[in-house]
Motif scaffolding. Sequence first.
Motif, PDB file in Angstrom:
ATOM      1  N   TYR A  76       0.856  -1.291   0.043  1.00 43.32           N
ATOM      2  CA  TYR A  76      -0.039  -0.036   0.007  1.00 43.32           C
ATOM      3  C   TYR A  76       0.810   1.257   0.242  1.00 43.32           C
ATOM      4  CZ  TYR A  76      -3.680   3.446   1.180  1.00 43.32           C
ATOM      5  OH  TYR A  76      -4.380   4.559   1.044  1.00 43.32           O
ATOM      6  N   VAL A  77       1.793   1.363   0.899  1.00 42.47           N
ATOM      7  CA  VAL A  77       2.795   2.391   1.050  1.00 42.47           C
ATOM      8  C   VAL A  77       3.432   2.770  -0.497  1.00 42.47           C
ATOM      9  CG1 VAL A  77       4.687   3.382   1.868  1.00 42.47           C
ATOM     10  CG2 VAL A  77       3.036   2.169   3.271  1.00 42.47           C
ATOM     11  N   LEU A  78       4.092   1.671  -1.187  1.00 39.92           N
ATOM     12  CA  LEU A  78       4.658   1.683  -2.385  1.00 39.92           C
ATOM     13  C   LEU A  78       3.665   1.951  -3.413  1.00 39.92           C
ATOM     14  CD1 LEU A  78       6.810  -1.432  -2.172  1.00 39.92           C
ATOM     15  CD2 LEU A  78       7.692   0.898  -2.212  1.00 39.92           C
ATOM     16  N   ARG A  79       2.390   1.838  -3.363  1.00 39.40           N
ATOM     17  CA  ARG A  79       1.635   2.157  -4.322  1.00 39.40           C
ATOM     18  C   ARG A  79       1.052   3.636  -4.341  1.00 39.40           C
ATOM     19  NH1 ARG A  79       0.085  -1.634  -8.025  1.00 39.40           N
ATOM     20  NH2 ARG A  79       0.281  -3.938  -7.487  1.00 39.40           N
ATOM     21  N   ASN A  80       0.908   4.021  -2.892  1.00 43.51           N
ATOM     22  CA  ASN A  80      -0.022   5.318  -2.694  1.00 43.51           C
ATOM     23  C   ASN A  80       0.911   6.306  -2.015  1.00 43.51           C
ATOM     24  OD1 ASN A  80      -2.848   4.275  -3.194  1.00 43.51           O
ATOM     25  ND2 ASN A  80      -1.838   2.313  -2.066  1.00 43.51           N
ATOM     26  N   ILE A  81       1.967   6.284  -1.325  1.00 41.33           N
ATOM     27  CA  ILE A  81       2.527   7.355  -0.804  1.00 41.33           C
ATOM     28  C   ILE A  81       3.917   7.818  -1.461  1.00 41.33           C
ATOM     29  CG2 ILE A  81       3.839   8.151   1.347  1.00 41.33           C
ATOM     30  CD1 ILE A  81       0.927   7.290   1.788  1.00 41.33           C
ATOM     31  N   THR A  83       7.082   9.156  -1.972  1.00 35.90           N
ATOM     32  CA  THR A  83       8.435   9.213  -1.161  1.00 35.90           C
ATOM     33  C   THR A  83       9.552   8.949  -1.971  1.00 35.90           C
ATOM     34  OG1 THR A  83       9.428   8.300   0.906  1.00 35.90           O
ATOM     35  CG2 THR A  83       8.084   6.861  -0.553  1.00 35.90           C
ATOM     36  N   GLY A  84      10.786   9.410  -1.462  1.00 35.36           N
ATOM     37  CA  GLY A  84      12.003   9.054  -1.974  1.00 35.36           C
ATOM     38  C   GLY A  84      12.266   7.753  -2.267  1.00 35.36           C
ATOM     39  N   TYR A  85      12.100   6.941  -1.052  1.00 35.15           N
ATOM     40  CA  TYR A  85      12.278   5.614  -1.025  1.00 35.15           C
ATOM     41  C   TYR A  85      11.723   5.031   0.211  1.00 35.15           C
ATOM     42  CZ  TYR A  85      16.338   6.083   1.889  1.00 35.15           C
ATOM     43  OH  TYR A  85      17.406   6.175   3.132  1.00 35.15           O
ATOM     44  N   VAL A  86      11.421   3.585   0.229  1.00 36.04           N
ATOM     45  CA  VAL A  86      10.848   3.119   1.405  1.00 36.04           C
ATOM     46  C   VAL A  86      11.937   2.020   2.019  1.00 36.04           C
ATOM     47  CG1 VAL A  86       9.033   1.376   2.321  1.00 36.04           C
ATOM     48  CG2 VAL A  86       8.297   3.246   0.789  1.00 36.04           C
ATOM     49  N   GLY A 110       8.076   0.622  -6.903  1.00 38.79           N
ATOM     50  CA  GLY A 110       8.929   1.762  -6.443  1.00 38.79           C
ATOM     51  C   GLY A 110      10.305   1.596  -5.702  1.00 38.79           C
ATOM     52  N   LYS A 111      10.876   2.709  -5.215  1.00 39.48           N
ATOM     53  CA  LYS A 111      12.353   2.385  -4.771  1.00 39.48           C
ATOM     54  C   LYS A 111      12.201   2.072  -3.488  1.00 39.48           C
ATOM     55  CE  LYS A 111      16.824   4.852  -4.176  1.00 39.48           C
ATOM     56  NZ  LYS A 111      17.483   3.433  -4.522  1.00 39.48           N
ATOM     57  N   LEU A 112      12.648   0.647  -3.202  1.00 39.59           N
ATOM     58  CA  LEU A 112      12.697  -0.018  -1.996  1.00 39.59           C
ATOM     59  C   LEU A 112      14.076  -0.450  -1.710  1.00 39.59           C
ATOM     60  CD1 LEU A 112      11.019  -1.536   0.294  1.00 39.59           C
ATOM     61  CD2 LEU A 112      10.638  -3.481  -1.277  1.00 39.59           C
TER      62      LEU A 112
END
Length: 282
Positions: A76-81, A83-86, A110-112
Motif C-alpha cells: 500500500y505504501v509503495l503504491r500510494n505514498i 516518497t523518495g524511497y521506502v 517503487g524504490k525499496l
Amino acid sequence: MRRTVQIQTSTMCTARCKICPWSTSMLAKQRAVMADEVFSKIMSRLQDEHVEVPKLPLYMQNEPFTDSKYLDRLEYVLRNIQTGYVEVSTNCSLLSKPVAKRLAQLGSLGKLVVVLSFQGTTRKAFQDMTGLDYTKVIHNIRAFLEAIQGGGPSAVIHAYGDPQRIGEFWQDKCTAWNLVNWPRIKPIAYTNRAGNLKGEYAYKVDNNKVKKCIRHDQWLHFNWKGDVIICCNDYENEVVFGNVMDDTLETITGRIPKIIQKLSKDNPKFICRRCDAKCIGQ
C-alpha cells in the motif's frame, strides 16, 4: 510539510540482540500489532496533508515481519505514498522463501531498500549476539539475495564489528552463492540508544563527531498506537507529541517545540540528555 516518516506496525521481535534494548523494554511485554484503522489514518493524514516524505522506514524497534499484514501494508505504501524511497529492516529470521519472493516483487512498485541485519562473522558470535539460528538466517538471506538478482529492491547488510572481517565474510558468501548483484555492506557503530542500553555494547561515541540530531523536527515516528514519539530510541515512549487518531499532523508538529522546551529545561532525565547526540536543550 516535509518529514521523514517511520512507522512501527508491530511491537514484537524474534531476536534478543545485545546491541538493542528491546528485550528489557515495555515493547517486549506488549505483543501488539497496529490496528487497521490506525494504519489507515496515518496513510490518510500523509496524503490529505500533502506531506513530502523523502524517506519512509516501515519499521521501528521491531522485527517487521511479526506483523502478518506487513507485506500488504508495504505494498500500500509503495503504491500510494509519494516518497523518495521506502526502507525495510529485518533480522531475517522470518524472511522465508515466500516472503523473500514477494518482497523482491514489491521492488517493482517503487524504490525499496531492504536492510538485512546480521550481527557476527561466525556461528557462535552471531548466535551469542542475537539468540537466532545462524543456519536459518543465512539460508533466508541467500534466498532473498538470489530472488533479487534479476532486479527489485536494493539490499544493504548492516553489521556491527570489524569492517574488514565483515567485508571478507560477505565476500566469501556472495562468491560461493554466485551472486552477480552483491548487497552493499555497511558497518555500524555501537550507541547507547539514548541511555536505554546498558552494558558493554552501550558504547559512548565522541559527541564532537555526532551530527546534529534532526529527529525531533524533521522526522515523524509513529508507534503501533498512532502516537508520534520523539525518536526511534524512545523505547519506553517517554515523549509523546500527540496521536494521529486525534490530531492532524500540522497540529502535532506545531506543538513539538514547546514540548521539547518544557521537557529539556533543567531535566537530567530527559531522553535527549542521555543520548549520544546531545544537542537538544544542552
